[in-house]
Scaffold this motif. Sequence first.
Motif, PDB file in Angstrom:
ATOM      1  N   ALA A 127       3.663  10.446  -6.799  1.00 37.97           N
ATOM      2  CA  ALA A 127       4.659  10.906  -7.762  1.00 37.97           C
ATOM      3  C   ALA A 127       4.036  11.282  -9.106  1.00 37.97           C
ATOM      4  CB  ALA A 127       5.725   9.833  -7.966  1.00 37.97           C
ATOM      5  N   HIS A 128       2.830  10.813  -9.366  1.00 37.04           N
ATOM      6  CA  HIS A 128       2.144  11.080 -10.640  1.00 37.04           C
ATOM      7  C   HIS A 128       0.799  11.757 -10.408  1.00 37.04           C
ATOM      8  CE1 HIS A 128       5.113   7.983 -11.546  1.00 37.04           C
ATOM      9  NE2 HIS A 128       5.186   8.561 -12.722  1.00 37.04           N
ATOM     10  N   ILE A 129       0.716  12.580  -9.374  1.00 32.89           N
ATOM     11  CA  ILE A 129      -0.559  13.189  -8.988  1.00 32.89           C
ATOM     12  C   ILE A 129      -1.011  14.287  -9.961  1.00 32.89           C
ATOM     13  CG2 ILE A 129       0.282  14.993  -7.416  1.00 32.89           C
ATOM     14  CD1 ILE A 129      -2.583  12.595  -6.616  1.00 32.89           C
ATOM     15  N   LYS A 130      -0.079  14.983 -10.604  1.00 34.34           N
ATOM     16  CA  LYS A 130      -0.467  16.086 -11.506  1.00 34.34           C
ATOM     17  C   LYS A 130      -1.367  15.611 -12.648  1.00 34.34           C
ATOM     18  CE  LYS A 130       3.169  19.369 -10.488  1.00 34.34           C
ATOM     19  NZ  LYS A 130       4.248  20.197 -11.023  1.00 34.34           N
ATOM     20  N   MET A 145      -7.763   8.679 -15.801  1.00 36.18           N
ATOM     21  CA  MET A 145      -6.964   8.234 -14.656  1.00 36.18           C
ATOM     22  C   MET A 145      -6.261   6.919 -14.946  1.00 36.18           C
ATOM     23  SD  MET A 145      -9.133   9.272 -11.304  1.00 36.18           S
ATOM     24  CE  MET A 145      -9.179  10.976 -10.780  1.00 36.18           C
ATOM     25  N   PHE A 146      -6.942   6.024 -15.642  1.00 36.87           N
ATOM     26  CA  PHE A 146      -6.323   4.748 -16.001  1.00 36.87           C
ATOM     27  C   PHE A 146      -5.099   4.998 -16.876  1.00 36.87           C
ATOM     28  CE2 PHE A 146      -5.650   0.812 -18.277  1.00 36.87           C
ATOM     29  CZ  PHE A 146      -5.846  -0.156 -17.307  1.00 36.87           C
ATOM     30  N   ALA A 147      -5.234   5.908 -17.846  1.00 37.88           N
ATOM     31  CA  ALA A 147      -4.116   6.232 -18.743  1.00 37.88           C
ATOM     32  C   ALA A 147      -2.954   6.853 -17.959  1.00 37.88           C
ATOM     33  CB  ALA A 147      -4.582   7.175 -19.848  1.00 37.88           C
ATOM     34  N   ALA A 148      -3.264   7.685 -16.967  1.00 43.18           N
ATOM     35  CA  ALA A 148      -2.218   8.330 -16.171  1.00 43.18           C
ATOM     36  C   ALA A 148      -1.461   7.322 -15.301  1.00 43.18           C
ATOM     37  CB  ALA A 148      -2.827   9.424 -15.293  1.00 43.18           C
ATOM     38  N   LEU A 149      -2.116   6.254 -14.887  1.00 39.31           N
ATOM     39  CA  LEU A 149      -1.514   5.279 -13.973  1.00 39.31           C
ATOM     40  C   LEU A 149      -0.986   4.022 -14.667  1.00 39.31           C
ATOM     41  CD1 LEU A 149      -4.214   5.499 -11.160  1.00 39.31           C
ATOM     42  CD2 LEU A 149      -1.883   6.426 -11.065  1.00 39.31           C
ATOM     43  N   GLN A 171       0.833  -1.206   0.000  1.00 37.85           N
ATOM     44  CA  GLN A 171       0.000   0.000   0.000  1.00 37.85           C
ATOM     45  C   GLN A 171       0.864   1.252   0.000  1.00 37.85           C
ATOM     46  OE1 GLN A 171      -2.075  -0.974   3.546  1.00 37.85           O
ATOM     47  NE2 GLN A 171      -3.503  -2.356   2.523  1.00 37.85           N
ATOM     48  N   THR A 172       1.936   1.230   0.778  1.00 34.68           N
ATOM     49  CA  THR A 172       2.839   2.379   0.848  1.00 34.68           C
ATOM     50  C   THR A 172       3.522   2.620  -0.497  1.00 34.68           C
ATOM     51  OG1 THR A 172       3.216   1.971   3.196  1.00 34.68           O
ATOM     52  CG2 THR A 172       4.849   3.336   2.048  1.00 34.68           C
ATOM     53  N   LEU A 173       4.019   1.557  -1.133  1.00 37.81           N
ATOM     54  CA  LEU A 173       4.690   1.694  -2.428  1.00 37.81           C
ATOM     55  C   LEU A 173       3.713   2.143  -3.512  1.00 37.81           C
ATOM     56  CD1 LEU A 173       6.986  -1.458  -2.280  1.00 37.81           C
ATOM     57  CD2 LEU A 173       7.709   0.941  -2.131  1.00 37.81           C
ATOM     58  N   ILE A 174       2.492   1.657  -3.464  1.00 39.14           N
ATOM     59  CA  ILE A 174       1.468   2.084  -4.428  1.00 39.14           C
ATOM     60  C   ILE A 174       1.172   3.560  -4.236  1.00 39.14           C
ATOM     61  CG2 ILE A 174      -0.970   1.855  -5.071  1.00 39.14           C
ATOM     62  CD1 ILE A 174      -0.639  -1.185  -4.352  1.00 39.14           C
ATOM     63  N   GLN A 175       0.991   3.985  -2.986  1.00 37.35           N
ATOM     64  CA  GLN A 175       0.691   5.394  -2.717  1.00 37.35           C
ATOM     65  C   GLN A 175       1.840   6.293  -3.162  1.00 37.35           C
ATOM     66  OE1 GLN A 175      -2.375   6.519  -1.589  1.00 37.35           O
ATOM     67  NE2 GLN A 175      -1.527   8.450  -2.323  1.00 37.35           N
ATOM     68  N   GLU A 176       3.080   5.844  -3.001  1.00 40.51           N
ATOM     69  CA  GLU A 176       4.231   6.630  -3.459  1.00 40.51           C
ATOM     70  C   GLU A 176       4.179   6.837  -4.974  1.00 40.51           C
ATOM     71  OE1 GLU A 176       7.695   4.554  -2.029  1.00 40.51           O
ATOM     72  OE2 GLU A 176       7.396   5.248   0.038  1.00 40.51           O
ATOM     73  N   GLN A 177       3.796   5.799  -5.716  1.00 42.69           N
ATOM     74  CA  GLN A 177       3.677   5.930  -7.172  1.00 42.69           C
ATOM     75  C   GLN A 177       2.554   6.906  -7.544  1.00 42.69           C
ATOM     76  OE1 GLN A 177       5.430   4.918  -9.861  1.00 42.69           O
ATOM     77  NE2 GLN A 177       6.945   4.190  -8.402  1.00 42.69           N
ATOM     78  N   ILE A 178       1.432   6.796  -6.834  1.00 42.62           N
ATOM     79  CA  ILE A 178       0.312   7.704  -7.103  1.00 42.62           C
ATOM     80  C   ILE A 178       0.725   9.138  -6.800  1.00 42.62           C
ATOM     81  CG2 ILE A 178      -2.011   8.369  -6.360  1.00 42.62           C
ATOM     82  CD1 ILE A 178      -2.506   5.320  -5.880  1.00 42.62           C
TER      83      ILE A 178
END
Length: 161
Positions: A75-78, A131-135, A66-73
Amino acid sequence: MMVGTIRGGSIAVASVALACIASCAGAQSSSTAAAPASGSTPGDAGVAAADAKAERPFAKTAVEAQTLIQEQIDAHIKPLWKCVEQLRAAKADPHKAVAVDIGIDQEGSLLGVTAANAKQGDLDPTTRDCMFAALHGLPFPRSHSGVITVRQTFTDELIQQ
């Protein structure tokens, strides 16, 4: 008092997959790279090889995943905020709160993005696809925890000075 906007997300996690995410997994998750066409340049093959070698981290626990997933999100929040801004413009609600659940399978593949609150109905298809495309393609962690669902919220908050 001054009014401003803070953009932020909060997470709430669940280790159970959403039924919608599980049903979309077969149609949307594909991590295999196509073989280079005969007319491709040597540089194209190098890019494909680099993508194939991209290693996803392995999370030993559900909390670590969960922590690693949140870090990726984070980092790509814009790009995700751009999706929210498009939704707000379409709904003519410039401060609409948006909450989504993001599903990641045990191999680190993005399964889907759904509305966090089933009572509010399905997520707008344009927003979901944005959002799917961004992630899609981000190096989410692999784990033995099964499907991990992370809740991401997008809200505006009052700033007082």
